[in-house]
Design a protein around this motif. Structure first.
Motif, PDB file in Angstrom:
ATOM      1  N   UNK A 122       1.149  11.886 -12.447  1.00 59.50           N
ATOM      2  CA  UNK A 122       0.576  13.105 -12.576  1.00 59.50           C
ATOM      3  C   UNK A 122      -1.019  13.076 -12.235  1.00 59.50           C
ATOM      4  N   UNK A 123      -1.603  14.079 -11.306  1.00 57.89           N
ATOM      5  CA  UNK A 123      -2.857  14.075 -11.051  1.00 57.89           C
ATOM      6  C   UNK A 123      -3.220  15.527 -11.359  1.00 57.89           C
ATOM      7  N   UNK A 124      -4.348  15.187 -12.347  1.00 52.36           N
ATOM      8  CA  UNK A 124      -5.059  16.722 -12.881  1.00 52.36           C
ATOM      9  C   UNK A 124      -6.347  16.734 -12.673  1.00 52.36           C
ATOM     10  N   UNK A 125      -7.007  17.236 -11.525  1.00 54.67           N
ATOM     11  CA  UNK A 125      -8.334  17.033 -11.102  1.00 54.67           C
ATOM     12  C   UNK A 125      -8.835  18.563 -10.710  1.00 54.67           C
ATOM     13  N   UNK A 126     -10.334  18.698 -10.779  1.00 58.99           N
ATOM     14  CA  UNK A 126     -11.010  19.662 -10.416  1.00 58.99           C
ATOM     15  C   UNK A 126     -10.635  21.046 -10.845  1.00 58.99           C
ATOM     16  N   UNK A 127     -10.366  20.923 -12.211  1.00 59.67           N
ATOM     17  CA  UNK A 127      -9.847  22.173 -13.025  1.00 59.67           C
ATOM     18  C   UNK A 127     -11.220  22.613 -14.056  1.00 59.67           C
ATOM     19  N   UNK A 128     -11.611  23.943 -13.722  1.00 59.48           N
ATOM     20  CA  UNK A 128     -12.729  24.266 -14.697  1.00 59.48           C
ATOM     21  C   UNK A 128     -12.149  25.578 -15.167  1.00 59.48           C
ATOM     22  N   UNK A 129     -11.583  25.687 -16.534  1.00 57.94           N
ATOM     23  CA  UNK A 129     -11.324  26.829 -17.060  1.00 57.94           C
ATOM     24  C   UNK A 129     -12.449  27.601 -17.480  1.00 57.94           C
ATOM     25  N   UNK A 130     -12.476  28.928 -17.047  1.00 56.01           N
ATOM     26  CA  UNK A 130     -13.643  29.859 -17.172  1.00 56.01           C
ATOM     27  C   UNK A 130     -13.437  30.553 -18.524  1.00 56.01           C
ATOM     28  N   UNK A 131     -12.282  30.858 -18.749  1.00 54.71           N
ATOM     29  CA  UNK A 131     -12.000  31.887 -20.133  1.00 54.71           C
ATOM     30  C   UNK A 131     -11.598  30.759 -21.109  1.00 54.71           C
ATOM     31  N   UNK A 132     -12.382  30.951 -22.531  1.00 56.59           N
ATOM     32  CA  UNK A 132     -12.036  30.148 -23.460  1.00 56.59           C
ATOM     33  C   UNK A 132     -10.392  30.028 -23.925  1.00 56.59           C
ATOM     34  N   UNK A 133      -9.962  28.938 -24.119  1.00 55.95           N
ATOM     35  CA  UNK A 133      -8.479  29.028 -24.246  1.00 55.95           C
ATOM     36  C   UNK A 133      -8.400  27.884 -25.256  1.00 55.95           C
TER      37      UNK A 133
ATOM     38  N   UNK B  90       1.235   7.511 -16.589  1.00 52.65           N
ATOM     39  CA  UNK B  90       0.425   7.421 -15.268  1.00 52.65           C
ATOM     40  C   UNK B  90      -0.099   8.965 -14.995  1.00 52.65           C
ATOM     41  N   UNK B  91      -0.966   9.411 -16.137  1.00 47.75           N
ATOM     42  CA  UNK B  91      -1.381  10.795 -15.798  1.00 47.75           C
ATOM     43  C   UNK B  91      -3.143  10.255 -15.287  1.00 47.75           C
ATOM     44  N   UNK B  92      -3.445  10.879 -14.209  1.00 50.89           N
ATOM     45  CA  UNK B  92      -4.798  10.814 -13.708  1.00 50.89           C
ATOM     46  C   UNK B  92      -5.429  12.136 -13.991  1.00 50.89           C
ATOM     47  N   UNK B  93      -6.752  11.786 -14.551  1.00 53.30           N
ATOM     48  CA  UNK B  93      -7.557  12.997 -15.050  1.00 53.30           C
ATOM     49  C   UNK B  93      -8.966  12.835 -14.356  1.00 53.30           C
ATOM     50  N   UNK B  94      -9.574  13.675 -13.825  1.00 51.04           N
ATOM     51  CA  UNK B  94     -10.767  13.491 -13.451  1.00 51.04           C
ATOM     52  C   UNK B  94     -11.476  14.756 -12.653  1.00 51.04           C
ATOM     53  N   UNK B  95     -12.743  14.792 -12.827  1.00 48.69           N
ATOM     54  CA  UNK B  95     -13.523  15.878 -12.261  1.00 48.69           C
ATOM     55  C   UNK B  95     -13.157  17.327 -12.806  1.00 48.69           C
TER      56      UNK B  95
END
Length: 516
Positions: A465-476, A489-494
């Motif tokens: 799993x690749x989770x990259x470039x995510x920028x939540x703007x609303x508080x959650x 094998x999760x890859x987190x970045x940016x």
């Protein structure tokens, strides 16, 4: 002189050379335009006359005509002028003798379609007039209602002619009654055009080319209200199909792409390929554009663009089941607006019918290389991907989506699924809930409506799993929830999770180091 000039202008408007083509007014063949007489024989004579001269245009001026089935021959154009109405009789005997046909993907001998052509070339149905199939009497014989209908002479004739039919895997389908004819069904034809006309009240599927090459359906309006199995446009096992500027509101799927069912479809093994569908509006219907479930011959190289679905049960639906076989691949869906969708905006379902796991074989269907982009949707559920345990859905992408739905995406048994710049606002649940899948890529997946204690991404037993470039703007509260002992094998970045209380929440069974 004026009549000759007017005739020449009309022929030029139809794209017909006045010197090369015959132009025949049906009124000169004993046909009445006040519905006082059945026009079947007069129309047949007009067509035969044109055929003897190499082809031509059969012209219906304004008026109301009552007719039985019409069979087109090579180089024949049916032109139904503005103000002209062709009303097809609902006397079942008029559609005998039965002819070679295809019914829901199975080769049969059946009632003649209302418009029929077999191994013809250069045929057309054009004009601004109306054709009405008067399907209500036929609808009573749908498989939904046929339980209370006694055995009929038509059912016995159908059985007699179809003793050796290669029936679908589901037994007993012929015993449900006889099968209703489609409205327009050219078979094994080349260079087919259907343009401008309004079609309503089809007995069964409306525009249903079979095994045809170079089919153009343009500017057609189809209206089949409150009626069973009255799909709009179903080109089956055809090549080079162009559907544009159509308006469809029907009792089943609006546009459906098919290529045969089960053993019969695999034996023919003729795919649906090279289709373009553009600039269409779909209102009432089970699906806007649907592929399957009869796709045993394969479906490939399809482009769907610039369409509006407003009020259909589903938007884009691709469906199949074990036993069908066939490959669906190389599909592009772009620039679509969906509103008031009652079920899912996007569906890829390989378990349309309940089946059990079986070894991979020719019976195993395949979905791969399918891509969605630039879609706005509002309705019940964003999407549903449901592959097979033995063979997952593969190579699917979603890019530049803006959805407002009651619930988000659900993904099962899938591989290599990409989300890029996808915004989904849900009324409940996660934006994406995925399980038992691998190679999932998440980039710029956001929501403006996070829910208390609910993750934006809810993943169970995913690998790679690749989770990259995510920028939540609303508080959650939670961005990613991970569960399942097979998660790895999760890859987190940016990512920037400063507006998230808990960026990653894991369940106890998740292996240590799953995201390394």
């Amino acid at each position: 002189m004026r009549k000759n000039i007017s005739l020449t202008l009309l022929l030029l408007a139809l794209g017909i050379s006045a010197q090369a083509q015959v132009y025949l007014n049906v009124l000169k063949f004993g046909v009445k335009n006040d519905s006082s007489k059945l026009a079947t024989e007069g129309i047949k004579k007009a067509i035969a006359t044109a055929v003897k001269q190499g082809g031509g245009t059969i012209y219906f001026p304004a008026g109301k005509y009552k007719t039985g089935p019409i069979e087109l021959k090579s180089n024949i154009t049916i032109f139904i002028d503005a103000g002209a109405e062709l009303h097809f009789t609902d006397d079942f005997d008029a559609y005998l003798p039965m002819v070679p046909s295809r019914w829901e993907g199975t080769d049969v001998i059946n009632f003649s379609p209302l418009f029929y052509a077999y191994k013809a070339e250069n045929i057309a149905i054009k004009g601004r007039g109306l054709i009405d199939g008067h399907g209500k009497k036929w609808w009573a014989y749908s498989e939904v209602h046929v339980k209370n209908i006694p055995t009929s002479k038509w059912q016995e004739e159908f059985k007699r002619l179809n003793k050796d039919v290669l029936a679908p895997d589901l037994p007993g389908w012929i015993e449900k009654g006889f099968l209703r004819p489609p409205f327009i069904q050219p078979m094994f034809c080349k260079n087919v055009q259907i343009e401008g006309i309004t079609i309503r009240n089809s007995p069964f599927w409306t525009v249903n080319p079979e095994f045809c090459d170079n089919v153009t359906i343009h500017g057609v309006t189809i209206e089949n209200p409150h009626s069973p199995n009255t799909d709009g446009i179903n080109p089956e096992s055809c090549s080079n199909v162009h559907i544009s500027n159509c308006h469809i509101s029907v009792g089943d799927d609006c546009i459906t792409i098919k290529s045969g069912k089960d053993r019969s479809g695999r034996k023919r093994n003729i795919p649906a390929e090279n289709y373009t569908i553009t600039n269409c509006t779909m209102l009432s219907g089970h699906g806007g554009v649907v592929i399957g479930s009869e796709m045993s011959g394969g479906v490939k190289k399809i482009v769907i663009s610039n369409c509006i679905f407003d009020g259909t049960d589903r938007g884009i639906r691709i469906k199949t089941a074990r036993g069908r076989g066939g490959v669906v691949e190389d599909i592009r869906v772009d620039n679509i607006v969906m509103k008031n969708i009652k079920e899912q905006a996007i569906v890829l379902d390989m378990q349309y019918a309940k089946t059990t796991v079986e070894p991979i074989s020719e019976r195993t269907p395949i979905f791969r290389n399918i891509h969605f982009s630039n879609i706005t949707a509002q309705g019940n559920q964003a999407g549903y991907l449901n592959g097979l345990e033995e063979l997952p859905i593969e190579d699917i992408s979603f890019q530049d989506l803006n959805f407002d739905t009651q619930s988000g995406f659900v993904i099962k048994n899938s591989k290599n699924i990409q989300f890029d710049n996808v915004h989904v606002n849900t009324e409940r649940g996660a934006v994406i809930k995925a399980e038992n899948s691998q190679q999932i890529s998440i980039k710029q997946v956001l929501t403006n409506k996070p829910h208390a204690g609910v993750p934006i991404l809810d993943f169970s037993n995913l690998q790679q799993v690749s989770i990259q470039g995510n920028i939540p703007l609303v508080p959650s509260d939670i961005y990613l929830k991970v569960s399942g002992e097979k998660s790895t094998n999760y890859l987190m970045g940016d990512n920037n999770f400063k507006n998230v209380k808990t960026p990653i929440q894991t369940s106890p069974e998740v292996p240590v180091g799953f995201n390394q």
